[in-house]
Design an enzyme around this catalytic site. Structure first.
Site, PDB file in Angstrom:
ATOM      1  N   TYR A   1     -11.413  -6.249 -25.754  1.00  0.00           N
ATOM      2  CA  TYR A   1     -11.996  -5.487 -24.641  1.00  0.00           C
ATOM      3  C   TYR A   1     -11.704  -6.184 -23.300  1.00  0.00           C
ATOM      4  O   TYR A   1     -11.533  -5.529 -22.269  1.00  0.00           O
ATOM      5  CB  TYR A   1     -13.497  -5.279 -24.868  1.00  0.00           C
ATOM      6  CG  TYR A   1     -14.063  -4.081 -24.126  1.00  0.00           C
ATOM      7  CD1 TYR A   1     -13.616  -2.789 -24.410  1.00  0.00           C
ATOM      8  CD2 TYR A   1     -15.028  -4.234 -23.147  1.00  0.00           C
ATOM      9  CE1 TYR A   1     -14.128  -1.694 -23.736  1.00  0.00           C
ATOM     10  CE2 TYR A   1     -15.544  -3.143 -22.471  1.00  0.00           C
ATOM     11  CZ  TYR A   1     -15.085  -1.874 -22.761  1.00  0.00           C
ATOM     12  OH  TYR A   1     -15.596  -0.797 -22.082  1.00  0.00           O
TER      13      TYR A   1
ATOM     14  N   LYS B   1     -16.735  -3.757 -16.599  1.00  0.00           N
ATOM     15  CA  LYS B   1     -18.008  -3.100 -16.945  1.00  0.00           C
ATOM     16  C   LYS B   1     -19.205  -3.951 -16.484  1.00  0.00           C
ATOM     17  O   LYS B   1     -20.259  -3.398 -16.126  1.00  0.00           O
ATOM     18  CB  LYS B   1     -18.093  -2.837 -18.454  1.00  0.00           C
ATOM     19  CG  LYS B   1     -17.134  -1.773 -18.965  1.00  0.00           C
ATOM     20  CD  LYS B   1     -17.385  -0.403 -18.356  1.00  0.00           C
ATOM     21  CE  LYS B   1     -16.662   0.709 -19.102  1.00  0.00           C
ATOM     22  NZ  LYS B   1     -16.676   1.982 -18.359  1.00  0.00           N
TER      23      LYS B   1
HETATM   24  P1  NAD Z   1     -11.651   9.533 -21.811  1.00  0.00           P
HETATM   25  O1  NAD Z   1     -10.278   8.952 -21.842  1.00  0.00           O
HETATM   26  O2  NAD Z   1     -11.848  10.890 -22.356  1.00  0.00           O
HETATM   27  O3  NAD Z   1     -12.242   9.470 -20.326  1.00  0.00           O
HETATM   28  C1  NAD Z   1     -11.803   8.562 -19.344  1.00  0.00           C
HETATM   29  C2  NAD Z   1     -11.531   9.388 -18.109  1.00  0.00           C
HETATM   30  O4  NAD Z   1     -11.161   8.556 -17.012  1.00  0.00           O
HETATM   31  C3  NAD Z   1     -10.396  10.403 -18.316  1.00  0.00           C
HETATM   32  O5  NAD Z   1     -10.862  11.707 -18.054  1.00  0.00           O
HETATM   33  C4  NAD Z   1      -9.361   9.991 -17.282  1.00  0.00           C
HETATM   34  O6  NAD Z   1      -8.665  11.099 -16.753  1.00  0.00           O
HETATM   35  C5  NAD Z   1     -10.250   9.330 -16.221  1.00  0.00           C
HETATM   36  N1  NAD Z   1      -9.493   8.466 -15.322  1.00  0.00           N
HETATM   37  C6  NAD Z   1      -8.780   7.352 -15.627  1.00  0.00           C
HETATM   38  N2  NAD Z   1      -8.214   6.858 -14.517  1.00  0.00           N
HETATM   39  C7  NAD Z   1      -8.564   7.678 -13.488  1.00  0.00           C
HETATM   40  C8  NAD Z   1      -8.284   7.694 -12.106  1.00  0.00           C
HETATM   41  N3  NAD Z   1      -7.483   6.769 -11.526  1.00  0.00           N
HETATM   42  N4  NAD Z   1      -8.817   8.689 -11.343  1.00  0.00           N
HETATM   43  C9  NAD Z   1      -9.609   9.640 -11.902  1.00  0.00           C
HETATM   44  N5  NAD Z   1      -9.912   9.678 -13.221  1.00  0.00           N
HETATM   45  C10 NAD Z   1      -9.383   8.699 -13.999  1.00  0.00           C
HETATM   46  O7  NAD Z   1     -12.533   8.461 -22.623  1.00  0.00           O
HETATM   47  P2  NAD Z   1     -14.121   8.290 -22.721  1.00  0.00           P
HETATM   48  O8  NAD Z   1     -14.305   7.362 -23.866  1.00  0.00           O
HETATM   49  O9  NAD Z   1     -14.792   9.581 -22.713  1.00  0.00           O
HETATM   50  O10 NAD Z   1     -14.457   7.455 -21.409  1.00  0.00           O
HETATM   51  C11 NAD Z   1     -15.443   7.848 -20.461  1.00  0.00           C
HETATM   52  C12 NAD Z   1     -16.276   6.630 -20.050  1.00  0.00           C
HETATM   53  O11 NAD Z   1     -17.049   6.207 -21.176  1.00  0.00           O
HETATM   54  C13 NAD Z   1     -15.445   5.432 -19.613  1.00  0.00           C
HETATM   55  O12 NAD Z   1     -16.090   4.794 -18.535  1.00  0.00           O
HETATM   56  C14 NAD Z   1     -15.488   4.542 -20.850  1.00  0.00           C
HETATM   57  O13 NAD Z   1     -15.289   3.178 -20.535  1.00  0.00           O
HETATM   58  C15 NAD Z   1     -16.901   4.807 -21.297  1.00  0.00           C
HETATM   59  N6  NAD Z   1     -17.234   4.394 -22.670  1.00  0.00           N
HETATM   60  C16 NAD Z   1     -16.437   4.781 -23.706  1.00  0.00           C
HETATM   61  C17 NAD Z   1     -16.751   4.364 -25.001  1.00  0.00           C
HETATM   62  C18 NAD Z   1     -15.882   4.751 -26.176  1.00  0.00           C
HETATM   63  O14 NAD Z   1     -15.958   4.082 -27.209  1.00  0.00           O
HETATM   64  N7  NAD Z   1     -15.075   5.782 -26.081  1.00  0.00           N
HETATM   65  C19 NAD Z   1     -17.885   3.559 -25.233  1.00  0.00           C
HETATM   66  C20 NAD Z   1     -18.689   3.192 -24.144  1.00  0.00           C
HETATM   67  C21 NAD Z   1     -18.346   3.610 -22.863  1.00  0.00           C
END
Ligand code: NAD
Length: 272
Positions: free
Chosen positions: A165, A172
């Site tokens: 990570y 984060k």
């Molecule tokens: P995801 O890939 O579906 O979403 C990430 C989003 O970030 C995408 O829609 C992407 O287009 C957007 N993005 C990236 N760079 C960008 C930029 N420069 N400008 C505008 N948009 C941008 O994946 P997700 O897992 O749904 O992630 C959403 C949030 O949840 C993130 O912050 C991620 O760290 C967090 N999260 C995810 C998990 C997991 O296991 N999937 C766990 C905890 C937290």
């Protein structure tokens, strides 16, 4: 969400308008949250990464989202234009969902100390942490005198060293600190600011982390409940924080991870 899940419908978000960022596809956490908010009567605008229109438009149509704007959060001009698009359509907003993160794939593996570059570190910080500050400022300026609610998405890799990570964990940690400072600044305006911290979930973002599938399996086996984090639970937590049910809660980081973050070591390890 599970195919047989009955999305709780109701009026908790009736009369509320807001922005959801981060919808990339049907697995996105932002999509699960948007569906739940819409099912409770929210009027939503999507801000999405440029080039995602073909994937995002059908999802928007599914829940009646009529306002969409492309934005790369590192581009100030695009940010100005995207927020103006929402302002023109909605006037004011009551809630904002920040669900954006990015780090170079090369930095999401192996040794944090050896693999982290200045460029990669700053890029992860810019997109995953600073963008939240920028969005919170712009969103707060569009909220009424009665206040509003802002959430972001984080992960426990901010609090503990999780394999691979790496840079994202540091970003984060900055994001969670930013939530507390924003909550302090915006509190007097009646604006609540919180983070939701889900366990690992099967999304595009997870696929970018080396050993992402292992994070899912370990998250499940090491959790108190011995189960995966559900989209239903994450969306339900977002609904609580973004609706008036969340009154008086601000500056918090709420874990929705089946109890992964509370565990010390396993029974097997205890037996030596
Ligand atoms: P995801 O890939 O579906 O979403 C990430 C989003 O970030 C995408 O829609 C992407 O287009 C957007 N993005 C990236 N760079 C960008 C930029 N420069 N400008 C505008 N948009 C941008 O994946 P997700 O897992 O749904 O992630 C959403 C949030 O949840 C993130 O912050 C991620 O760290 C967090 N999260 C995810 C998990 C997991 O296991 N999937 C766990 C905890 C937290």
């Amino acid at each position: 969400m599970a195919d047989d899940y009955q999305m709780p419908t109701g009026t908790l978000m009736k009369g509320k308008k807001g922005i959801v960022t981060g919808v990339a596809n049907h697995q996105s956490i932002a999509w699960g949250i948007a569906r739940q908010l819409a099912a409770q009567g929210a009027e939503i605008a999507f801000l999405h990464l440029p080039g995602m229109e073909r994937r995002v438009q059908p999802l928007a149509d599914e829940i009646g989202v009529k306002v969409l704007a492309p934005v790369d959060v590192t581009d100030d001009g695009a940010m100005d234009a995207a927020f103006q698009t929402v302002k023109d359509a909605f006037g004011q907003i009551d809630f904002f969902v920040h669900a954006i993160a990015f780090a170079n794939k090369d930095e999401l593996k192996g040794s944090f100390v050896d693999n982290t570059t200045r460029e990669g570190f700053l890029r992860a910080m810019n997109i995953s942490a600073f963008s939240f500050v920028d969005c919170a400022r712009r969103a707060a300026a569009m909220m009424p005198e009665t206040g509003g609610s802002i959430i972001t998405l984080t992960y426990m890799g901010s609090e503990r060293a999780i394999p691979n990570y790496n840079t994202m964990g540091v970003a984060k940690a900055a994001l969670e600190a930013a939530v507390r400072y924003a909550a302090r600044d915006l509190g007097p305006k009646g604006i609540r600011v919180n983070a939701v911290s889900p366990g690992a979930m099967r999304t595009l973002s997870l696929a970018g982390i080396q050993g992402g599938r292992g994070m899912l399996a370990k998250g499940r086996s090491l959790s108190a409940m011995k189960e995966d984090t559900s989209m239903e639970g994450v969306a339900g937590c977002a609904l609580w924080l973004l609706s008036d049910l969340g009154k008086s809660t601000t500056g918090e980081c709420i874990h929705v991870d089946a109890g992964f973050h509370i565990m010390g070591f396993t029974e097997d390890e205890a037996e030596g």
